[in-house]
Write a protein that holds these residues in place. Structure first.
Motif, PDB file in Angstrom:
ATOM      1  N   LEU A  38       0.840  -1.471   0.118  1.00  0.00           N
ATOM      2  CA  LEU A  38      -0.034  -0.131   0.113  1.00  0.00           C
ATOM      3  C   LEU A  38       0.937   1.243   0.260  1.00  0.00           C
ATOM      4  O   LEU A  38       0.742   2.157  -0.630  1.00  0.00           O
ATOM      5  N   ALA A  39       2.094   1.463   0.642  1.00  0.00           N
ATOM      6  CA  ALA A  39       2.080   2.326   0.287  1.00  0.00           C
ATOM      7  C   ALA A  39       3.568   2.652  -0.711  1.00  0.00           C
ATOM      8  O   ALA A  39       4.034   3.438  -1.402  1.00  0.00           O
ATOM      9  N   ASP A  40       3.592   1.132  -1.227  1.00  0.00           N
ATOM     10  CA  ASP A  40       4.327   1.565  -2.418  1.00  0.00           C
ATOM     11  C   ASP A  40       2.823   1.972  -3.813  1.00  0.00           C
ATOM     12  O   ASP A  40       3.618   3.003  -5.146  1.00  0.00           O
ATOM     13  N   ALA A  41       2.045   1.726  -3.168  1.00  0.00           N
ATOM     14  CA  ALA A  41       1.094   2.608  -4.158  1.00  0.00           C
ATOM     15  C   ALA A  41       0.255   3.593  -3.951  1.00  0.00           C
ATOM     16  O   ALA A  41      -0.693   4.705  -4.485  1.00  0.00           O
ATOM     17  N   GLY A  42       1.466   4.451  -2.781  1.00  0.00           N
ATOM     18  CA  GLY A  42       1.257   5.834  -2.658  1.00  0.00           C
ATOM     19  C   GLY A  42       0.304   6.100  -1.439  1.00  0.00           C
ATOM     20  O   GLY A  42       0.514   7.474  -0.973  1.00  0.00           O
ATOM     21  N   LEU A  43       0.338   5.143  -0.210  1.00  0.00           N
ATOM     22  CA  LEU A  43      -0.382   5.920   0.763  1.00  0.00           C
ATOM     23  C   LEU A  43       0.650   6.258   2.016  1.00  0.00           C
ATOM     24  O   LEU A  43       1.261   5.567   1.417  1.00  0.00           O
ATOM     25  N   ARG A  44      -0.061   6.227   3.168  1.00  0.00           N
ATOM     26  CA  ARG A  44       1.253   6.506   4.368  1.00  0.00           C
ATOM     27  C   ARG A  44       0.428   6.165   4.946  1.00  0.00           C
ATOM     28  O   ARG A  44      -0.795   5.967   5.593  1.00  0.00           O
ATOM     29  N   LEU A  45       1.525   5.977   6.644  1.00  0.00           N
ATOM     30  CA  LEU A  45       0.984   5.800   8.369  1.00  0.00           C
ATOM     31  C   LEU A  45       0.196   6.377   8.320  1.00  0.00           C
ATOM     32  O   LEU A  45       0.305   8.149   8.537  1.00  0.00           O
ATOM     33  N   ALA A  46      -1.544   6.661   8.898  1.00  0.00           N
ATOM     34  CA  ALA A  46      -2.090   7.213   9.802  1.00  0.00           C
ATOM     35  C   ALA A  46      -1.579   7.546  10.798  1.00  0.00           C
ATOM     36  O   ALA A  46      -0.799   6.473  11.850  1.00  0.00           O
ATOM     37  N   GLU A  47      -1.455   8.841  11.026  1.00  0.00           N
ATOM     38  CA  GLU A  47      -0.961   9.134  12.599  1.00  0.00           C
ATOM     39  C   GLU A  47      -2.079   9.033  13.736  1.00  0.00           C
ATOM     40  O   GLU A  47      -2.860   8.204  13.350  1.00  0.00           O
ATOM     41  N   PRO A  48      -1.450   8.820  14.804  1.00  0.00           N
ATOM     42  CA  PRO A  48      -2.976   8.514  16.185  1.00  0.00           C
ATOM     43  C   PRO A  48      -4.050   9.713  15.795  1.00  0.00           C
ATOM     44  O   PRO A  48      -4.355  10.539  15.834  1.00  0.00           O
ATOM     45  N   GLY A  49      -5.564   9.013  15.713  1.00  0.00           N
ATOM     46  CA  GLY A  49      -6.707   9.761  16.184  1.00  0.00           C
ATOM     47  C   GLY A  49      -7.106  10.030  14.299  1.00  0.00           C
ATOM     48  O   GLY A  49      -8.290  10.833  14.516  1.00  0.00           O
ATOM     49  N   GLU A  50      -6.135   9.746  13.365  1.00  0.00           N
ATOM     50  CA  GLU A  50      -6.086  10.525  11.869  1.00  0.00           C
ATOM     51  C   GLU A  50      -7.803  10.374  11.953  1.00  0.00           C
ATOM     52  O   GLU A  50      -8.200  11.255  10.243  1.00  0.00           O
ATOM     53  N   PHE A  51      -8.079   9.364  11.208  1.00  0.00           N
ATOM     54  CA  PHE A  51      -9.100   8.587  11.145  1.00  0.00           C
ATOM     55  C   PHE A  51     -10.407   9.459  11.434  1.00  0.00           C
ATOM     56  O   PHE A  51     -11.419   9.987  10.848  1.00  0.00           O
ATOM     57  N   THR A  52     -10.699  10.057  12.990  1.00  0.00           N
ATOM     58  CA  THR A  52     -11.341  10.367  13.362  1.00  0.00           C
ATOM     59  C   THR A  52     -11.601  11.797  13.292  1.00  0.00           C
ATOM     60  O   THR A  52     -12.695  12.181  13.311  1.00  0.00           O
ATOM     61  N   ARG A  53     -10.278  11.812  13.230  1.00  0.00           N
ATOM     62  CA  ARG A  53      -9.791  13.504  13.055  1.00  0.00           C
ATOM     63  C   ARG A  53     -11.002  13.696  11.210  1.00  0.00           C
ATOM     64  O   ARG A  53     -11.393  15.018  11.051  1.00  0.00           O
ATOM     65  N   ARG A  54     -10.769  12.905  10.799  1.00  0.00           N
ATOM     66  CA  ARG A  54     -10.882  12.772   9.434  1.00  0.00           C
ATOM     67  C   ARG A  54     -12.573  13.335   9.322  1.00  0.00           C
ATOM     68  O   ARG A  54     -13.742  13.676   8.745  1.00  0.00           O
ATOM     69  N   ALA A  55     -13.061  12.106  10.726  1.00  0.00           N
ATOM     70  CA  ALA A  55     -14.744  12.014  10.362  1.00  0.00           C
ATOM     71  C   ALA A  55     -15.131  13.628  10.687  1.00  0.00           C
ATOM     72  O   ALA A  55     -16.035  14.315  10.586  1.00  0.00           O
ATOM     73  N   PHE A  56     -14.404  14.037  12.076  1.00  0.00           N
ATOM     74  CA  PHE A  56     -14.699  15.137  12.712  1.00  0.00           C
ATOM     75  C   PHE A  56     -15.088  16.278  11.492  1.00  0.00           C
ATOM     76  O   PHE A  56     -15.724  16.810  11.215  1.00  0.00           O
ATOM     77  N   GLU A  57     -14.110  16.697  10.943  1.00  0.00           N
ATOM     78  CA  GLU A  57     -13.944  17.230   9.870  1.00  0.00           C
ATOM     79  C   GLU A  57     -14.985  17.086   8.685  1.00  0.00           C
ATOM     80  O   GLU A  57     -15.039  18.595   8.128  1.00  0.00           O
ATOM     81  N   ASN A  58     -15.113  15.787   8.187  1.00  0.00           N
ATOM     82  CA  ASN A  58     -16.457  16.448   7.281  1.00  0.00           C
ATOM     83  C   ASN A  58     -17.372  15.775   7.858  1.00  0.00           C
ATOM     84  O   ASN A  58     -18.791  15.216   7.286  1.00  0.00           O
ATOM     85  N   GLY A  59     -17.953  15.994   8.994  1.00  0.00           N
ATOM     86  CA  GLY A  59     -18.944  16.289   9.706  1.00  0.00           C
ATOM     87  C   GLY A  59     -19.586  14.760  10.074  1.00  0.00           C
ATOM     88  O   GLY A  59     -20.893  15.066  10.114  1.00  0.00           O
ATOM     89  N   LYS A  60     -18.845  13.961   9.939  1.00  0.00           N
ATOM     90  CA  LYS A  60     -19.662  12.846  10.583  1.00  0.00           C
ATOM     91  C   LYS A  60     -20.252  12.929  12.181  1.00  0.00           C
ATOM     92  O   LYS A  60     -20.608  12.252  12.432  1.00  0.00           O
ATOM     93  N   LEU A  61     -18.971  13.071  12.735  1.00  0.00           N
ATOM     94  CA  LEU A  61     -18.498  13.054  14.075  1.00  0.00           C
ATOM     95  C   LEU A  61     -18.906  14.772  14.760  1.00  0.00           C
ATOM     96  O   LEU A  61     -17.939  15.650  13.862  1.00  0.00           O
ATOM     97  N   ASP A  62     -19.809  14.850  15.736  1.00  0.00           N
ATOM     98  CA  ASP A  62     -19.040  15.944  16.754  1.00  0.00           C
ATOM     99  C   ASP A  62     -18.252  16.550  17.263  1.00  0.00           C
ATOM    100  O   ASP A  62     -17.588  14.758  17.989  1.00  0.00           O
ATOM    101  N   LEU A  63     -17.019  16.732  17.810  1.00  0.00           N
ATOM    102  CA  LEU A  63     -16.690  17.122  19.038  1.00  0.00           C
ATOM    103  C   LEU A  63     -16.555  16.091  20.601  1.00  0.00           C
ATOM    104  O   LEU A  63     -16.077  15.611  20.942  1.00  0.00           O
TER     105      LEU A  63
END
Length: 432
Positions: A96-121
């Motif tokens: 997956l890294a060879d395909a251009g992906l990078r390892l997520a930082e701690p909480g990055e999936f949830t932060r994207r959910a927040f920033e995209n309006g899927k979750l509030d704080l």
């Protein structure tokens, strides 16, 4: 964090394990998925696939495709459910890294959910509490927060505020219109008082919410050799504390977590209270006195072979316990007696603690449980108080109501969130 990146992470436990879940999120998920697992399956449906390239198979497992915005993060997402082999996981992540992906930082999936309006704080904090929940009551409280029950309550308060603001601002902005009367409605002051009382009730539940999250602090105190360390060991069913007939053995505050009836209790083994010339022991006694003052419950231990001392004044609930019931001695003024040697009274003590815990936490989990909640609600109440005082000065009252709305919006995370987010997500695990 760069939202343009496509991220990946091992979201399950550390390998080796029976199954490992690798999550992907971002704009290049579709391309990366198809390069390793072939055509996209139906959305939100598991499919069995060979995972790897045409030249090299890496594993075989179940895959899932979650096109945005109907996904956890709101972006295109995918999951690989593969065997929990360290070598296999490493090979897939490298591909997956060879395909251009990078390892997520701690909480990055949830932060994207927040920033995209899927979750509030509030929901994000509930999710964080859910991930770390160790007892049934912690799980219930975290899930209620994650499911939006606190958000719903705050939105109701905000709607009431908007109605009150509309009454004032209509008179400020359209005072020359014929259908806008000069005076505020007769119910305005009453509605403002009802809103204020409702927020005060929510703030009053903070202590029980904090207790569920952090645990009920139970201080075991008394004279030296009253049996504090022995009782700690008996309750925790392990030798966590040193037991000796030498007075002054305990010099520091020892904390022992214990799950009783689904509620977290923090047992505090304290130094025995007495006059001493030892500076080290005197410091232990000072810390013991501070822990007793801050405890939610005080177990005041007395033993027949130890001289009685006076019970100090404390803020928490007090339960007098006569220890060493297997020894001969005079009658002690106590709520119950027990013996760690024979086991007499241990079950009764556990029941008493559970009952006291229920009086402190209530039958329903409190949704107000974070320090940030307290600050936001106190700011809202202060602003509502200003509005009451300035109700005849419409411009000032309207501004006070606006400040109250902002205080509630900060709790949800609609304003001033960046520092809160950085601190919050740093405590999340990678892959969440």
């Amino acid at each position: 964090m760069n939202a343009a990146d496509t991220i990946m992470a091992l979201s399950s436990g550390a390998p080796p394990s029976g199954v490992a879940v690798i999550r992907l999120s971002g704009p290049r998920v579709r391309e990366a998925f198809m390069s390793l697992a072939g055509p996209l399956p139906l959305p939100r449906t598991l499919a069995l696939r060979r995972i790897g390239s045409a030249e090299r198979q890496l594993d075989q497992g179940l895959v899932a495709w979650f096109p945005g915005p109907r996904s956890f993060t709101g972006e295109d997402c995918a999951e690989f459910h593969v065997h929990g082999s360290p070598a296999g996981i490493k090979a897939i992540l490298q591909a997956l890294a060879d395909a251009g992906l990078r390892l997520a930082e701690p909480g990055e999936f949830t932060r994207r959910a927040f920033e995209n309006g899927k979750l509030d704080l509030v929901a994000v904090e509930g999710l964080g509490d859910l991930l770390t929940a160790e007892t049934e009551k912690q799980r219930q409280q975290a899930l209620a927060r994650y499911d939006g029950r606190l958000t719903e309550k705050i939105e109701n308060w905000r709607q009431s505020l908007l109605d009150l603001r509309a009454e004032i601002e209509a008179r400020l902005d359209f005072s020359d219109e014929g259908d806008v009367i000069d005076d505020l409605p007769a119910t305005f002051s009453g509605d403002l008082a009802v809103l204020k009382a409702s927020i005060q009730d929510g703030l009053a539940s903070l202590r029980s919410g904090r207790i569920v999250r952090e645990g009920i602090r139970v201080a075991l105190a008394g004279a030296p050799n009253a049996g504090k360390s022995s009782l700690i060991n008996a309750l925790s069913r392990s030798d966590v504390a040193i037991v000796s007939d030498e007075a002054g053995t305990t010099r520091d505050v020892r904390e022992v977590p214990l799950d009783i009836g689904g509620q977290l209790f923090i047992l505090l083994d304290l130094a025995g209270l007495r006059d001493t010339d030892s500076r080290a022991e005197a410091e232990g006694i000072r810390r013991a006195e501070r822990a007793m003052a801050e405890a939610d419950i005080l177990l005041w231990l007395q033993a027949p072979d130890v001289p009685e001392i006076d019970l100090p004044e404390v803020n928490g609930k007090v339960l007098k316990v006569a220890t060493k019931a297997d020894l001969p001695g005079g009658q002690l003024d106590s709520d119950l007696s027990l013996s760690v040697t024979t086991g007499q009274g241990i079950g009764e003590l556990m029941s008493r603690l559970q009952n006291l815990g229920e009086t402190l936490t209530g039958s329903e989990p409190s949704l107000i449980s974070h320090e940030r909640d307290r600050l936001g609600l106190e700011a809202a109440l202060e602003a509502l108080g200003d509005a009451e005082l300035r109700i005849s000065q419409w411009e000032l009252a309207a501004e006070a109501l606006r400040q109250a709305s902002l205080a509630l919006e900060r709790i949800i995370g609609r304003v001033d969130t960046e520092q809160v987010l950085d601190r919050l997500f740093s405590s999340f695990c990678i892959g969440k």
